[in-house]
Scaffold this active site. Structure first.
Site, PDB file in Angstrom:
ATOM      1  N   ARG A   1      -6.626 -10.056  -7.541  1.00 28.06           N
ATOM      2  CA  ARG A   1      -5.253  -9.919  -8.446  1.00 28.06           C
ATOM      3  C   ARG A   1      -4.786 -11.328  -8.325  1.00 28.06           C
ATOM      4  O   ARG A   1      -4.605 -11.925  -7.514  1.00 28.06           O
ATOM      5  CB  ARG A   1      -4.455  -8.818  -8.143  1.00 28.06           C
ATOM      6  CG  ARG A   1      -5.095  -7.257  -8.283  1.00 28.06           C
ATOM      7  CD  ARG A   1      -4.131  -6.421  -7.815  1.00 28.06           C
ATOM      8  NE  ARG A   1      -3.901  -6.628  -6.437  1.00 28.06           N
ATOM      9  CZ  ARG A   1      -2.606  -6.341  -5.991  1.00 28.06           C
ATOM     10  NH1 ARG A   1      -1.594  -5.756  -6.804  1.00 28.06           N
ATOM     11  NH2 ARG A   1      -2.369  -6.565  -4.711  1.00 28.06           N
TER      12      ARG A   1
ATOM     13  N   CYS B   1       9.691  -9.451  -6.631  1.00 27.68           N
ATOM     14  CA  CYS B   1       8.590  -8.950  -5.578  1.00 27.68           C
ATOM     15  C   CYS B   1       9.197  -9.007  -4.109  1.00 27.68           C
ATOM     16  O   CYS B   1       9.822 -10.004  -3.690  1.00 27.68           O
ATOM     17  CB  CYS B   1       7.523  -9.781  -5.769  1.00 27.68           C
ATOM     18  SG  CYS B   1       6.355  -9.404  -4.583  1.00 27.68           S
TER      19      CYS B   1
ATOM     20  N   TYR C   1       5.546   2.113  -2.128  1.00 27.01           N
ATOM     21  CA  TYR C   1       4.484   1.945  -2.945  1.00 27.01           C
ATOM     22  C   TYR C   1       3.371   3.073  -2.801  1.00 27.01           C
ATOM     23  O   TYR C   1       2.788   3.267  -3.898  1.00 27.01           O
ATOM     24  CB  TYR C   1       3.604   0.598  -2.759  1.00 27.01           C
ATOM     25  CG  TYR C   1       4.322  -0.537  -3.268  1.00 27.01           C
ATOM     26  CD1 TYR C   1       4.048  -1.225  -4.417  1.00 27.01           C
ATOM     27  CD2 TYR C   1       5.453  -1.153  -2.689  1.00 27.01           C
ATOM     28  CE1 TYR C   1       4.625  -2.275  -5.215  1.00 27.01           C
ATOM     29  CE2 TYR C   1       5.844  -2.534  -3.311  1.00 27.01           C
ATOM     30  CZ  TYR C   1       5.702  -2.816  -4.153  1.00 27.01           C
ATOM     31  OH  TYR C   1       6.422  -3.970  -4.843  1.00 27.01           O
TER      32      TYR C   1
ATOM     33  N   VAL D   1       2.053 -12.838  -6.461  1.00 30.59           N
ATOM     34  CA  VAL D   1       3.014 -13.658  -5.692  1.00 30.59           C
ATOM     35  C   VAL D   1       3.334 -12.888  -4.622  1.00 30.59           C
ATOM     36  O   VAL D   1       3.179 -11.829  -4.318  1.00 30.59           O
ATOM     37  CB  VAL D   1       4.192 -13.780  -6.583  1.00 30.59           C
ATOM     38  CG1 VAL D   1       4.192 -14.782  -7.557  1.00 30.59           C
ATOM     39  CG2 VAL D   1       4.893 -12.399  -7.097  1.00 30.59           C
TER      40      VAL D   1
HETATM   41  N1  LIG Z   1      -0.880 -10.509  -1.833  1.00 30.88           N
HETATM   42  C1  LIG Z   1      -0.541  -8.895  -1.749  1.00 30.88           C
HETATM   43  C2  LIG Z   1       0.927  -8.622  -2.167  1.00 30.88           C
HETATM   44  C3  LIG Z   1       1.637  -9.022  -3.063  1.00 30.88           C
HETATM   45  C4  LIG Z   1       2.031  -8.284  -4.295  1.00 30.88           C
HETATM   46  O1  LIG Z   1       1.548  -7.417  -4.265  1.00 30.88           O
HETATM   47  N2  LIG Z   1       2.465  -8.923  -5.174  1.00 30.88           N
HETATM   48  C5  LIG Z   1       2.843  -8.073  -6.261  1.00 30.88           C
HETATM   49  C6  LIG Z   1       4.167  -8.430  -6.752  1.00 30.88           C
HETATM   50  S1  LIG Z   1       5.329  -7.462  -5.845  1.00 30.88           S
HETATM   51  C7  LIG Z   1       1.985  -9.004  -7.446  1.00 30.88           C
HETATM   52  O2  LIG Z   1       1.918 -10.144  -7.513  1.00 30.88           O
HETATM   53  N3  LIG Z   1       1.268  -8.214  -8.204  1.00 30.88           N
HETATM   54  C8  LIG Z   1       0.324  -8.532  -9.288  1.00 30.88           C
HETATM   55  C9  LIG Z   1      -0.677  -7.483  -9.486  1.00 30.88           C
HETATM   56  O3  LIG Z   1      -0.874  -6.741  -8.692  1.00 30.88           O
HETATM   57  O4  LIG Z   1      -1.367  -8.066 -10.140  1.00 30.88           O
HETATM   58  C10 LIG Z   1      -1.627  -7.981  -2.270  1.00 30.88           C
HETATM   59  O5  LIG Z   1      -2.639  -8.558  -2.685  1.00 30.88           O
HETATM   60  O6  LIG Z   1      -1.212  -6.880  -1.974  1.00 30.88           O
END
Ligand SMILES: N[C@@H](CCC(=O)N[C@@H](CS)C(=O)NCC(=O)O)C(=O)O
Length: 319
Positions: A124, A50, A190, A127
């Protein structure tokens, strides 16, 4: 205080990917209501795949905060079920640890601590997540501001010769550049990868390369983004560059050029990779496995590509 208080807006194109705002955003600091800055009190959960979490780890290593903040690492492969009952949420697992259990939190999956924090939590399980070990709760997931806290209010715990990654005289410029890097590079890839229409994909993809072209020119004349001073902005740009050829180029279809095709960006990325804090927090296997096997919706046969040959990140193999 939070340095970036409003969450950056996303473009309104139909079919464009919209990142959700963070849920746990209480800042670290010394004012009432802020998270107390205390050595040994927090555990940072990350995935080596990540980018948002990795930048916290690079800052932690550069600043010498290893003894102050402990770390738990999740498996780059998500545990089943890959979607929750609403077809949205997935989880992260501690399957790299003995017995599949984080040795400090004694949990197997990240969702356990999110739901222990707030049983009605509907977001969600992401991390980076900072866990307060005293109260066993998730207290901060604000990846956008998180590194600013390590760099400022955690200063008393920095090692003696730690770099100033967020120097007072550059703060406004760093914040402004970080916002551009966020929109068009970090989250830009993304937006290309998760776009649901051709138009939204094309718009995001084009913006990524317009910005990389511009950064190429900037870095042709400058060692780091701000001259000879390594700053928070370099960490943010690096994490996307390190994932670009190995993951985003194919998985997110940002395939106009590779980072290796930009002379200045490639030299810059490799010079950062030679710094232990960057290299030790860059795991190309985890990056490839996570994006290709868990994030690429087009990879229906679930095949992990062989390339690129990442040995050319080190100078020994330079062309
Ligand atoms: N906390 C942030 C960014 C962190 C994020 O997107 N982390 C990803 C990994 S790169 C993650 O943990 N994703 C889990 C998911 O989408 O279920 C968000 O909610 O956008």
């Amino acid at each position: 205080m939070a340095y970036q208080t409003s969450f950056p807006d996303e473009p309104p194109l139909p079919g464009s990917f919209k990142r959700k705002p963070n849920y746990f955003t209480t800042p670290f600091g010394f004012a009432p209501g802020e998270l107390p800055v205390e050595k040994g009190r927090y555990r940072l959960i990350w995935s080596k795949a990540c980018p948002w979490a990795t930048r916290q780890m690079i800052a932690r290593s550069l600043l010498g905060l290893e003894d102050a903040i402990s770390v738990g690492t999740v498996d780059p492969v998500r545990p089943p079920p890959y979607r929750d009952e609403r077809g949205e949420r997935t989880d992260w697992a501690f399957s790299l640890d003995p017995g599949g259990v984080d040795p400090v939190l004694k949990i197997k999956t990240l969702s356990e601590i999110y739901l222990a924090t707030d049983s009605g939590y509907e977001g969600r399980f992401t991390v980076p997540a900072v866990i307060d070990l005293k109260v066993r709760k998730v207290v901060n997931t604000d990846y956008f501001n998180m590194s600013y806290y390590w760099e400022t209010v955690w200063k008393d715990f920095h090692r003696k010769d730690a770099p100033d990654l967020f120097p007072q005289d550059l703060r406004e410029e760093i914040i402004a550049l970080n916002e551009v890097i966020y929109y068009e590079v970090n989250n830009g890839v993304y937006k290309a990868g998760f776009a649901e229409t051709q138009e939204a994909y094309a718009d995001a993809c084009e913006k990524v390369f317009i910005r990389l072209d511009e950064l190429e020119k900037r870095l042709a004349k400058s060692r780091y983004l701000f001259g000879d001073r390594l700053t928070d902005s370099d960490i943010r740009l690096y994490v996307t560059l390190a994932r670009f050829d190995a993951a985003y180029y194919n998985c997110f279809r940002v395939n106009k050029r590779r980072v290796r095709d930009y002379p200045a960006l490639w030299a810059y990325a490799r010079s950062l990779y030679r710094i232990p804090a960057f290299r030790e927090n860059t795991d190309f296997d985890h990056i490839k496995i996570h994006y290709h096997l868990c994030c690429d919706r087009g990879n229906v046969l679930h095949l992990l590509p062989k390339g690129p040959d990442n040995s050319d990140w080190l100078p020994e193999r330079s062309a």
